[in-house]
Design a protein around this motif. Structure first.
Motif, PDB file in Angstrom:
ATOM      1  N   PHE A  70       0.915  -1.372  -0.085  1.00  0.00           N
ATOM      2  CA  PHE A  70       0.298   0.287   0.020  1.00  0.00           C
ATOM      3  C   PHE A  70       0.808   0.891   0.211  1.00  0.00           C
ATOM      4  N   ALA A  71       2.097   0.905   0.724  1.00  0.00           N
ATOM      5  CA  ALA A  71       3.130   2.716   1.092  1.00  0.00           C
ATOM      6  C   ALA A  71       3.074   2.629  -0.515  1.00  0.00           C
ATOM      7  N   GLN A  72       4.130   1.921  -1.254  1.00  0.00           N
ATOM      8  CA  GLN A  72       4.496   2.247  -2.560  1.00  0.00           C
ATOM      9  C   GLN A  72       3.341   2.155  -3.442  1.00  0.00           C
ATOM     10  N   ARG A  73       2.591   1.925  -3.347  1.00  0.00           N
ATOM     11  CA  ARG A  73       1.306   2.448  -4.780  1.00  0.00           C
ATOM     12  C   ARG A  73       0.379   3.480  -4.015  1.00  0.00           C
ATOM     13  N   ALA A  74       0.474   3.975  -2.692  1.00  0.00           N
ATOM     14  CA  ALA A  74      -0.404   5.773  -2.315  1.00  0.00           C
ATOM     15  C   ALA A  74       0.112   6.671  -3.649  1.00  0.00           C
ATOM     16  N   ARG A  75      -0.449   7.559  -4.781  1.00  0.00           N
ATOM     17  CA  ARG A  75      -0.464   8.192  -4.923  1.00  0.00           C
ATOM     18  C   ARG A  75      -0.607   9.927  -4.295  1.00  0.00           C
ATOM     19  N   THR A  76      -1.933   9.769  -3.945  1.00  0.00           N
ATOM     20  CA  THR A  76      -2.434  10.713  -3.733  1.00  0.00           C
ATOM     21  C   THR A  76      -2.129  11.358  -2.510  1.00  0.00           C
ATOM     22  N   HIS A  77      -2.676  12.339  -1.367  1.00  0.00           N
ATOM     23  CA  HIS A  77      -2.302  12.959   0.077  1.00  0.00           C
ATOM     24  C   HIS A  77      -2.988  12.213   0.990  1.00  0.00           C
ATOM     25  N   GLU A  78      -4.373  12.301   0.518  1.00  0.00           N
ATOM     26  CA  GLU A  78      -5.450  11.241   1.244  1.00  0.00           C
ATOM     27  C   GLU A  78      -4.541  10.060   1.853  1.00  0.00           C
ATOM     28  N   GLY A  79      -4.604   9.553   0.203  1.00  0.00           N
ATOM     29  CA  GLY A  79      -4.307   7.721   0.271  1.00  0.00           C
ATOM     30  C   GLY A  79      -2.827   7.533   1.175  1.00  0.00           C
ATOM     31  N   LYS A  80      -1.690   8.880   1.119  1.00  0.00           N
ATOM     32  CA  LYS A  80       0.025   8.020   1.777  1.00  0.00           C
ATOM     33  C   LYS A  80      -1.207   8.043   2.993  1.00  0.00           C
ATOM     34  N   LEU A  81      -1.867   9.285   3.998  1.00  0.00           N
ATOM     35  CA  LEU A  81      -1.886   9.523   4.765  1.00  0.00           C
ATOM     36  C   LEU A  81      -2.416   8.727   5.627  1.00  0.00           C
ATOM     37  N   GLN A  82      -4.196   7.647   4.873  1.00  0.00           N
ATOM     38  CA  GLN A  82      -4.249   6.871   5.292  1.00  0.00           C
ATOM     39  C   GLN A  82      -3.359   5.397   5.398  1.00  0.00           C
ATOM     40  N   VAL A  83      -2.086   5.825   4.542  1.00  0.00           N
ATOM     41  CA  VAL A  83      -1.387   4.326   4.822  1.00  0.00           C
ATOM     42  C   VAL A  83      -0.629   4.382   5.895  1.00  0.00           C
ATOM     43  N   GLU A  84       0.172   5.382   6.291  1.00  0.00           N
ATOM     44  CA  GLU A  84       1.279   6.195   7.134  1.00  0.00           C
ATOM     45  C   GLU A  84       0.528   5.622   8.343  1.00  0.00           C
ATOM     46  N   LEU A  85      -0.753   6.392   8.552  1.00  0.00           N
ATOM     47  CA  LEU A  85      -1.652   5.616   9.894  1.00  0.00           C
ATOM     48  C   LEU A  85      -2.175   4.804  10.194  1.00  0.00           C
ATOM     49  N   ALA A  86      -2.225   3.681   8.986  1.00  0.00           N
ATOM     50  CA  ALA A  86      -2.129   2.075   8.986  1.00  0.00           C
ATOM     51  C   ALA A  86      -0.701   1.362   9.628  1.00  0.00           C
ATOM     52  N   GLN A  87      -0.288   2.305   9.060  1.00  0.00           N
ATOM     53  CA  GLN A  87       1.742   1.801   9.560  1.00  0.00           C
ATOM     54  C   GLN A  87       1.626   2.097  11.127  1.00  0.00           C
ATOM     55  N   LEU A  88       1.952   3.219  11.503  1.00  0.00           N
ATOM     56  CA  LEU A  88       1.696   3.153  12.396  1.00  0.00           C
ATOM     57  C   LEU A  88       0.945   2.282  13.649  1.00  0.00           C
ATOM     58  N   ARG A  89      -0.111   3.018  13.570  1.00  0.00           N
ATOM     59  CA  ARG A  89      -0.612   1.763  14.226  1.00  0.00           C
ATOM     60  C   ARG A  89      -0.573   0.482  14.489  1.00  0.00           C
ATOM     61  N   LEU A 133      -2.352  12.651  12.160  1.00  0.00           N
ATOM     62  CA  LEU A 133      -2.437  11.929  10.773  1.00  0.00           C
ATOM     63  C   LEU A 133      -4.759  11.940  10.760  1.00  0.00           C
ATOM     64  N   GLU A 134      -4.761  11.669  11.944  1.00  0.00           N
ATOM     65  CA  GLU A 134      -6.161  11.278  12.332  1.00  0.00           C
ATOM     66  C   GLU A 134      -6.921  12.604  12.185  1.00  0.00           C
ATOM     67  N   GLU A 135      -6.288  13.732  12.432  1.00  0.00           N
ATOM     68  CA  GLU A 135      -6.944  14.820  12.610  1.00  0.00           C
ATOM     69  C   GLU A 135      -7.453  15.546  10.904  1.00  0.00           C
ATOM     70  N   ARG A 136      -6.132  14.480  10.500  1.00  0.00           N
ATOM     71  CA  ARG A 136      -6.172  15.599   9.569  1.00  0.00           C
ATOM     72  C   ARG A 136      -7.254  14.153   7.985  1.00  0.00           C
ATOM     73  N   LEU A 137      -6.926  13.684   8.781  1.00  0.00           N
ATOM     74  CA  LEU A 137      -8.861  12.234   7.875  1.00  0.00           C
ATOM     75  C   LEU A 137      -9.282  12.605   8.533  1.00  0.00           C
ATOM     76  N   GLU A 138     -10.238  13.312   9.683  1.00  0.00           N
ATOM     77  CA  GLU A 138     -11.244  14.464   9.625  1.00  0.00           C
ATOM     78  C   GLU A 138     -11.624  15.010   9.031  1.00  0.00           C
ATOM     79  N   ARG A 139     -10.633  16.217   8.207  1.00  0.00           N
ATOM     80  CA  ARG A 139     -11.041  17.456   7.686  1.00  0.00           C
ATOM     81  C   ARG A 139     -11.261  16.327   6.162  1.00  0.00           C
TER      82      ARG A 139
END
Length: 398
Positions: A70-89, A133-139
């Motif tokens: 997923f980290a390699q495939r993410a292209r948009t800003h939202e996609g990168k935020l989502q993948v980073e959040l999943a990785q950190l969790r 990341l959660e706050e950014r994704l909420e926006r």
């Protein structure tokens, strides 16, 4: 690359596999020179730590591998935020593994070694980043909700493409909408939802959503991180379940997708199976119908385009089963209600009445009609053979 399989009656809490199987893996590593072990199962932090210590190479479980892809495939800003959040969790439960090599001091209350101090620092930094990341994704989610509300006000229904990863959803999406999204023969080529309007054969419009591909046992971290993205699926009027019919395991894949739909709360939505890649099996495009006459399967080829017209017919058929067509009389004192119906695009015909009112021919979704009736405190009375009348509820009466 070598593969080792194991049939276990009970999982080993220390290594996942038994010590004999672990010795077999160690021998394969020595003969092949491999530096990575991929485990098609979820490893606990302790199992991963113990396996790496025993094998002296990195051990990557199924969840970690999917997150890396997923980290390699993410292209948009939202996609990168989502993948980073999943990785950190996922990382937050495994931090201790990185600092076991540092010594720990003993003997005094409050005395801590470098490893324990660094572990606490890392946990605090990870927790802080997760909150950011959660706050950014909420926006981002709020923005998505506003856009979705605008589509619902405009009465443009959403149809989502779902299916196992690499089933051909993006190719079909491009064929239906000319969107030009990325198409690749690889897992999770699509991470970010893409929405495009498409005109149906009956002249109406719908929004088609291309979503992330599902997979067996989708990691919980991804389900949580992609919550806002998956809302597009949950709020759809219809799901097009794309199946690679040329895949010998396609029946099993169908069950895997259904399980994911249950996990995200979308299993109650109407669903049409779209058997893609029918050209590989030399099968002609066709529509299979249930005993009720409702379409249940569509066979097509997104690569050649054969059968996509049948799919558009089925979409229009499904969307219009929930449409209400009626004729109502509106009095001159309800001009605001008339304007509201026009703004909703519900009026398909109008005739003036002798008393100054109007007789309107309406066509709109049942859900939208019920919303208008509830908000305006109205009841639709429509006797057989005649025009209906919108009556306001009188205080004290049901």
């Amino acid at each position: 690359m070598a593969e080792v399989t194991a049939n276990l009656r009970q999982l080993n809490p220390r290594y996942l596999v038994g010590t004999g199987k672990l010795d077999e893996i160690k021998a394969l590593l020595a003969s092949s020179g491999a530096e990575l072990v991929l485990v098609d199962h979820r490893l606990s932090p302790a199992q991963q730590r113990n396996m790496e210590k025993a094998l002296c190479v990195r051990a990557c479980d199924r969840t970690e591998l999917i997150l890396d892809i997923f980290a390699q495939r993410a292209r948009t800003h939202e996609g990168k935020l989502q993948v980073e959040l999943a990785q950190l969790r996922h990382l937050s439960t495994r931090l201790v593994r990185g600092w076991t090599h540092l010594e720990r001091q003993k003997g005094g209350i409050g005395l801590r070694g470098p490893g324990e101090t660094q572990l606490e620092t890392d946990r605090r930094l990870v927790a802080t980043r997760i909150r950011q990341l959660e706050e950014r994704l909420e926006r981002v989610a709020r923005h998505r909700q506003v856009a979705g509300a605008q589509r619902r006000r405009g009465e443009v229904p959403t149809v989502s493409l779902v299916g196992y990863t690499n089933a051909g959803k993006s190719t079909l999406f491009n064929r239906l909408t000319d969107a030009g999204v990325l198409v690749a023969d690889q897992l999770f080529a699509t991470l970010d939802p893409t929405l495009r309007r498409v005109r149906l054969p009956d002249g109406s419009e719908a929004v088609i959503a291309d979503t992330v591909g599902f997979i067996r046992d989708l990691p919980h971290e991804l389900v949580a991180a992609f919550r806002s993205t998956l809302e597009e699926t949950r709020e759809s009027r219809l799901l097009l379940h794309v199946v690679d019919c040329a895949d010998p395991s396609h029946q099993e894949r169908i069950g895997d997708v259904v399980e994911v739909l249950k996990a995200i709360g979308a299993d109650h939505l109407p669903r049409v199976l779209v058997y893609n890649k029918a050209d590989i099996l030399n099968l002609p495009p066709r529509i299979d119908r249930a005993e009720t006459g409702q379409a249940s399967r569509v066979w097509l080829s997104s690569r050649t385009g054969e059968g996509t017209g049948l799919l558009l017919d089925v979409i229009a058929e499904y969307l219009h089963t929930a449409m209400v067509r009626c004729t109502v009389d509106i009095g001159v004192s309800d001009a605001r209600l008339r304007a509201l119906l026009y703004n909703r695009g519900a009026v398909v015909g109008e005739r003036p009445q002798d008393d100054g009112g109007w007789q309107l021919d309406l066509e709109l979704e049942r859900r939208a009609l019920d919303e208008i009736l509830r908000r305006e405190h109205l009841t639709l009375r429509q006797p057989d053979g005649g025009a209906g009348r919108l009556e306001r509820a009188v205080a004290g009466q049901p």
